[in-house]
Design an enzyme around this catalytic site. Structure first.
Site, PDB file in Angstrom:
ATOM      1  NE  ARG A 117      -3.933  -2.146   2.026  1.00  0.00           N
ATOM      2  CZ  ARG A 117      -3.761  -3.211   2.814  1.00  0.00           C
ATOM      3  NH1 ARG A 117      -2.788  -3.236   3.704  1.00  0.00           N
ATOM      4  NH2 ARG A 117      -4.570  -4.233   2.703  1.00  0.00           N
ATOM      5  CE  LYS A 139       0.009  13.621 -15.506  1.00  0.00           C
ATOM      6  NZ  LYS A 139      -0.225  14.113 -16.889  1.00  0.00           N
ATOM      7  CD  GLU A 181       8.309  16.210 -23.303  1.00  0.00           C
ATOM      8  OE1 GLU A 181       7.618  17.177 -22.923  1.00  0.00           O
ATOM      9  OE2 GLU A 181       7.801  15.191 -23.831  1.00  0.00           O
ATOM     10  CE  LYS A 223       5.949  17.093 -14.758  1.00  0.00           C
ATOM     11  NZ  LYS A 223       6.023  15.866 -15.490  1.00  0.00           N
ATOM     12  CD  GLU A 233      -3.080  16.438 -17.053  1.00  0.00           C
ATOM     13  OE1 GLU A 233      -1.970  15.983 -16.772  1.00  0.00           O
ATOM     14  OE2 GLU A 233      -3.652  16.245 -18.130  1.00  0.00           O
ATOM     15  NE  ARG A 237       1.097  16.800 -13.922  1.00  0.00           N
ATOM     16  CZ  ARG A 237       1.697  15.981 -13.078  1.00  0.00           C
ATOM     17  NH1 ARG A 237       1.354  15.995 -11.798  1.00  0.00           N
ATOM     18  NH2 ARG A 237       2.634  15.138 -13.472  1.00  0.00           N
ATOM     19  CG  ASN A 241      -0.405  16.717 -21.490  1.00  0.00           C
ATOM     20  OD1 ASN A 241       0.621  16.085 -21.246  1.00  0.00           O
ATOM     21  ND2 ASN A 241      -1.482  16.640 -20.735  1.00  0.00           N
ATOM     22  CG  HIS A 244       2.349  15.696 -25.001  1.00  0.00           C
ATOM     23  ND1 HIS A 244       3.116  16.848 -25.118  1.00  0.00           N
ATOM     24  CD2 HIS A 244       3.067  14.868 -24.189  1.00  0.00           C
ATOM     25  CE1 HIS A 244       4.227  16.708 -24.405  1.00  0.00           C
ATOM     26  NE2 HIS A 244       4.219  15.521 -23.839  1.00  0.00           N
ATOM     27  CG  HIS A 248      -0.181  10.821 -27.132  1.00  0.00           C
ATOM     28  ND1 HIS A 248      -0.855  11.346 -26.052  1.00  0.00           N
ATOM     29  CD2 HIS A 248       1.048  10.493 -26.672  1.00  0.00           C
ATOM     30  CE1 HIS A 248      -0.064  11.342 -24.996  1.00  0.00           C
ATOM     31  NE2 HIS A 248       1.098  10.839 -25.348  1.00  0.00           N
ATOM     32  CG  HIS A 261       6.751  10.891 -25.729  1.00  0.00           C
ATOM     33  ND1 HIS A 261       5.392  10.889 -25.930  1.00  0.00           N
ATOM     34  CD2 HIS A 261       7.000  11.862 -24.821  1.00  0.00           C
ATOM     35  CE1 HIS A 261       4.838  11.809 -25.166  1.00  0.00           C
ATOM     36  NE2 HIS A 261       5.794  12.417 -24.479  1.00  0.00           N
TER      37      HIS A 261
HETATM   38  P1  NAD Z   1      13.158   5.133 -22.076  1.00  0.00           P
HETATM   39  O1  NAD Z   1      12.999   4.991 -20.637  1.00  0.00           O
HETATM   40  O2  NAD Z   1      12.638   4.059 -22.944  1.00  0.00           O
HETATM   41  O3  NAD Z   1      14.700   5.373 -22.418  1.00  0.00           O
HETATM   42  C1  NAD Z   1      15.074   5.542 -23.760  1.00  0.00           C
HETATM   43  C2  NAD Z   1      16.223   4.607 -24.154  1.00  0.00           C
HETATM   44  O4  NAD Z   1      17.448   5.128 -23.661  1.00  0.00           O
HETATM   45  C3  NAD Z   1      16.103   3.213 -23.591  1.00  0.00           C
HETATM   46  O5  NAD Z   1      16.592   2.290 -24.536  1.00  0.00           O
HETATM   47  C4  NAD Z   1      17.015   3.254 -22.392  1.00  0.00           C
HETATM   48  O6  NAD Z   1      17.499   1.991 -21.994  1.00  0.00           O
HETATM   49  C5  NAD Z   1      18.135   4.141 -22.901  1.00  0.00           C
HETATM   50  N1  NAD Z   1      18.872   4.863 -21.878  1.00  0.00           N
HETATM   51  C6  NAD Z   1      18.348   5.495 -20.799  1.00  0.00           C
HETATM   52  N2  NAD Z   1      19.303   6.171 -20.165  1.00  0.00           N
HETATM   53  C7  NAD Z   1      20.454   5.951 -20.825  1.00  0.00           C
HETATM   54  C8  NAD Z   1      21.785   6.403 -20.645  1.00  0.00           C
HETATM   55  N3  NAD Z   1      22.111   7.253 -19.680  1.00  0.00           N
HETATM   56  N4  NAD Z   1      22.727   5.961 -21.508  1.00  0.00           N
HETATM   57  C9  NAD Z   1      22.391   5.144 -22.531  1.00  0.00           C
HETATM   58  N5  NAD Z   1      21.147   4.709 -22.782  1.00  0.00           N
HETATM   59  C10 NAD Z   1      20.189   5.112 -21.920  1.00  0.00           C
HETATM   60  O7  NAD Z   1      12.481   6.494 -22.612  1.00  0.00           O
HETATM   61  P2  NAD Z   1      12.296   7.954 -21.989  1.00  0.00           P
HETATM   62  O8  NAD Z   1      12.218   8.849 -23.152  1.00  0.00           O
HETATM   63  O9  NAD Z   1      13.256   8.237 -20.911  1.00  0.00           O
HETATM   64  O10 NAD Z   1      10.852   7.853 -21.313  1.00  0.00           O
HETATM   65  C11 NAD Z   1       9.704   7.537 -22.059  1.00  0.00           C
HETATM   66  C12 NAD Z   1       8.660   7.020 -21.110  1.00  0.00           C
HETATM   67  O11 NAD Z   1       8.356   8.040 -20.169  1.00  0.00           O
HETATM   68  C13 NAD Z   1       7.343   6.649 -21.763  1.00  0.00           C
HETATM   69  O12 NAD Z   1       6.907   5.422 -21.244  1.00  0.00           O
HETATM   70  C14 NAD Z   1       6.382   7.758 -21.352  1.00  0.00           C
HETATM   71  O13 NAD Z   1       5.061   7.318 -21.236  1.00  0.00           O
HETATM   72  C15 NAD Z   1       6.956   8.153 -20.028  1.00  0.00           C
HETATM   73  N6  NAD Z   1       6.662   9.534 -19.631  1.00  0.00           N
HETATM   74  C16 NAD Z   1       6.141   9.727 -18.400  1.00  0.00           C
HETATM   75  C17 NAD Z   1       5.886  11.007 -17.964  1.00  0.00           C
HETATM   76  C18 NAD Z   1       5.389  11.208 -16.564  1.00  0.00           C
HETATM   77  O14 NAD Z   1       5.017  12.343 -16.227  1.00  0.00           O
HETATM   78  N7  NAD Z   1       5.403  10.200 -15.736  1.00  0.00           N
HETATM   79  C19 NAD Z   1       6.178  12.107 -18.783  1.00  0.00           C
HETATM   80  C20 NAD Z   1       6.710  11.882 -20.041  1.00  0.00           C
HETATM   81  C21 NAD Z   1       6.961  10.583 -20.458  1.00  0.00           C
HETATM   82  N1  GLY Z   2       4.208  14.964 -18.682  1.00  0.00           N
HETATM   83  C1  GLY Z   2       3.036  15.674 -18.331  1.00  0.00           C
HETATM   84  C2  GLY Z   2       2.764  15.726 -16.877  1.00  0.00           C
HETATM   85  O1  GLY Z   2       3.542  15.289 -16.068  1.00  0.00           O
HETATM   86  O2  GLY Z   2       1.722  16.212 -16.512  1.00  0.00           O
END
Ligand code: NAD
Ligand code: GLY
Length: 364
Positions: A117, A139, A181, A223, A233, A237, A241, A244, A248, A261
């Site tokens: 939990r 998130k 971003e 942020k 949101e 917030r 996006n 986005h 998407h 992305h």
């Molecule tokens: P990711 O986590 O897939 O990383 C991208 C690639 O880079 C992967 O292959 C990873 O292994 C590699 N990598 C990471 N760090 C590295 C490093 N230092 N050196 C070498 N390789 C490295 O992608 P991302 O762009 O970091 O994140 C995308 C994800 O984030 C999506 O799932 C998306 O939905 C999510 N997201 C969440 C929020 C939120 O607010 N929670 C916001 C935006 C995106």
């Molecule tokens: N990436 C958008 C948010 O965190 O609200």
């Protein structure tokens, strides 16, 4: 090292930005129990896991190494985190540490939100995108076969460590995706920051630590300000996006992983700027400025040529922001000021989609 705080009352937490943070931040001091579960993936673990473990000498440190990729951001792989926690007998005072990009961070956060939990977790984001966006704001979640990020929770970390040195191993496309971003924050909230990005884009492209630290710090500050006003949101917030909804649609049409992305968001922000310009809000020169900075960051400013306007409308109509069947978009009044609106002439949206639809390239 610089530090800022996400102000959320008793759930407030620090973000540390700088180089060599494993050495300069007292990581053990952030952990209240005796157990730690590090969650990483098979690409990042060989690079940074040992360095991290060295900073936790007095604790029981266990690890889960996930396969790398968005396609593993599933309930099934989330379960492997719970399996490891239970197998190694982690109790309610355990701390999870996410060592990875947004995929690892989102999954670790959700595991922390639901294990017994709710237990503590710390974000050590390793991509630029995760340092400026996904690790901050709480998130968390996983994908469902019927929709991205559809299963999750709002759950804040105890701390975020954004280390610029970790970004040196990042592939160039991933760096550009993170810059999308960073540019977003300037466009939606702070023209002065956009001026700074324009003046420093080459330093950012070249991973210069000082420029990266400044970009991360200023992005996280924006942020943090937005999240502090609207954690769940209900309103403002949603400006985070920008681009986005268009983005998407591109990601879904092309199949996840084909366009990153951030790349899709880059093209999406240009489309949002185009529509804002057609509405008489953004000036021609601001529209040109948006395109120039995206191009300078090596980001696409056009959607894939194969995507027809009708396909966009179809995909944009299932966006989370759609209310009562009306597409709601984040648009720009001008650089530095965003609005969330569904009151635009659909004919203008159609023009934006046609403007970016280049059928002649199909015959190439
Ligand atoms: P990711 O986590 O897939 O990383 C991208 C690639 O880079 C992967 O292959 C990873 O292994 C590699 N990598 C990471 N760090 C590295 C490093 N230092 N050196 C070498 N390789 C490295 O992608 P991302 O762009 O970091 O994140 C995308 C994800 O984030 C999506 O799932 C998306 O939905 C999510 N997201 C969440 C929020 C939120 O607010 N929670 C916001 C935006 C995106
Ligand atoms: N990436 C958008 C948010 O965190 O609200």
């Amino acid at each position: 090292m610089r530090q800022l705080t996400v102000e959320l009352g008793e759930r407030s937490y620090p973000i540390y930005v700088g180089e060599n943070l494993f050495k300069t931040v007292d990581l053990q001091g952030l952990i209240k129990g005796k157990q730690v579960m590090i969650v990483s993936n098979e690409t990042i673990a060989p690079l940074y896991l040992d360095q991290l473990k060295q900073q936790l000498p007095d604790l029981q440190v266990d690890e889960v190494i996930l396969p790398d990729g968005e396609s593993f951001k599933t309930l099934e792989h989330l379960n492997s985190i719970f399996d490891a926690l239970l197998r190694m007998k982690h109790n309610r005072t355990t701390t999870l540490i996410a060592l990875g990009g947004g995929v690892v961070g989102d999954m670790t956060g959700f595991a922390a939100a639901s294990y017994q939990r709710g237990v503590d977790f710390i974000q050590i984001p390793t991509t630029l995108l995760s340092q400026v966006d996904s690790s901050v704001g709480g998130k968390t979640g996983v994908n469902h076969p019927l929709g991205k990020n559809m299963i999750g929770a709002f759950y804040q970390p105890k701390a975020v460590l954004a280390d610029t040195k970790i970004l040196r191993s990042l592939p160039p496309r991933e760096l550009a995706a993170g810059l999308a971003e960073v540019i977003k924050y300037g466009l939606i909230y702070d023209e002065t920051f956009l001026n700074w990005i324009e003046a420093n884009i080459e330093q950012l492209n070249n991973l210069e630590p000082k420029a990266l630290a400044e970009a991360i710090y200023r992005s996280c500050k924006i942020k943090a300000e937005v999240v502090a006003q609207d954690e769940r949101e209900g309103g403002i917030r949603a400006i985070l996006n920008l681009g986005h909804t268009f983005g998407h649609a591109i990601e879904t049409d092309q199949g996840y992983g084909t366009w990153l992305h951030g790349e899709a968001v880059g093209a999406g922000m240009q489309m949002a700027a185009d529509l804002s310009n057609r509405l008489g809000w953004m000036s021609d020169s601001d529209l040109a400025r948006t395109q120039a900075i995206l191009k300078a960051a090596h980001l696409p400013t056009e959607p894939p040529p194969s995507m027809e306007p009708q396909r966009f409308i179809e995909l944009m109509s299932v966006d989370k922001k759609v209310l009562d069947g009306r597409i709601r978009l984040v648009l720009l009044k001008r650089i530095g000021e965003a609005v969330i609106t569904d009151s635009f002439d659909p004919a203008l949206l159609q023009q934006t989609l046609e403007q970016h639809y280049a059928p002649e390239t199909l015959t190439e």
